[in-house]
Design a protein around this motif. Structure first.
Motif, mmCIF file in Angstrom:
data_model
loop_
_atom_site.group_PDB
_atom_site.id
_atom_site.type_symbol
_atom_site.label_atom_id
_atom_site.label_comp_id
_atom_site.label_asym_id
_atom_site.label_seq_id
_atom_site.Cartn_x
_atom_site.Cartn_y
_atom_site.Cartn_z
ATOM 1 N N THR A 88 0.813 -1.217 0.000
ATOM 2 C CA THR A 88 0.000 0.000 0.000
ATOM 3 C C THR A 88 0.844 1.264 0.000
ATOM 4 O O THR A 88 0.390 2.309 -0.441
ATOM 5 C CB THR A 88 -0.936 0.047 1.217
ATOM 6 O OG1 THR A 88 -0.150 -0.061 2.408
ATOM 7 C CG2 THR A 88 -1.943 -1.088 1.174
ATOM 8 N N LYS A 89 2.085 1.157 0.515
ATOM 9 C CA LYS A 89 2.931 2.356 0.605
ATOM 10 C C LYS A 89 4.385 1.927 0.719
ATOM 11 O O LYS A 89 4.685 0.893 1.309
ATOM 12 C CB LYS A 89 2.514 3.183 1.826
ATOM 13 C CG LYS A 89 3.315 4.442 2.051
ATOM 14 C CD LYS A 89 2.717 5.351 3.128
ATOM 15 C CE LYS A 89 2.786 4.805 4.505
ATOM 16 N NZ LYS A 89 2.428 5.793 5.549
ATOM 17 N N ARG B 202 2.760 6.084 -2.994
ATOM 18 C CA ARG B 202 1.450 5.462 -2.788
ATOM 19 C C ARG B 202 0.762 5.260 -4.133
ATOM 20 O O ARG B 202 1.150 5.852 -5.128
ATOM 21 C CB ARG B 202 0.575 6.350 -1.922
ATOM 22 C CG ARG B 202 1.013 6.455 -0.485
ATOM 23 C CD ARG B 202 -0.026 7.262 0.299
ATOM 24 N NE ARG B 202 0.265 7.304 1.702
ATOM 25 C CZ ARG B 202 0.889 8.310 2.311
ATOM 26 N NH1 ARG B 202 1.266 9.363 1.622
ATOM 27 N NH2 ARG B 202 1.128 8.268 3.593
#
Length: 118
Positions: free
Chosen positions: A72-73, A102
């Protein structure tokens, strides 16, 4: 005795070659995150799970085992980073140092098979 010397020489050559290859291999390490911001930090989760941060140091590649990993990041820290997904290293130009990356169009993250620190 001649056969013994040949075997010993062959064994010495094999050990020397293995030592040279091991010394030149990149060794990415999973390390505790602590309060350090210079490490690469990646938020990973399995399908349906919650993202958790994992930190890495040193150059090299890390391949995830199993199916269903999502990212996700990414925080690059003092590193240039790429992830592996869809059959290629992405992005084509590595993510620069000190960058948070992101995927705003994919809030659940993107599927990932590995990542590397360059």
């Amino acid at each position: 005795m001649n056969l013994f010397r040949r075997i010993a020489a062959l064994l010495a050559a094999v050990v020397a070659a293995a030592t040279l290859n091991a010394g030149s291999a990149a060794a990415i390490d999973n390390v505790p995150c602590g309060n350090r911001d210079d490490l690469m930090k990646i938020w990973l989760h399995m399908s349906g799970g919650s993202p958790e941060p994992y930190c890495f140091a040193n150059g090299g590649e890390y391949h995830l085992r199993g199916l269903g990993w999502w990212v996700t990041k990414i925080w690059t820290g003092n590193n240039r980073v790429q992830w592996y997904g869809d059959g290629r290293w992405q992005p084509a130009q590595p993510i620069g140092k000190w960058t948070t990356f992101r995927w705003p169009n994919h809030p659940g993250g993107v599927r990932v098979e590995g990542f590397r620190i360059l």
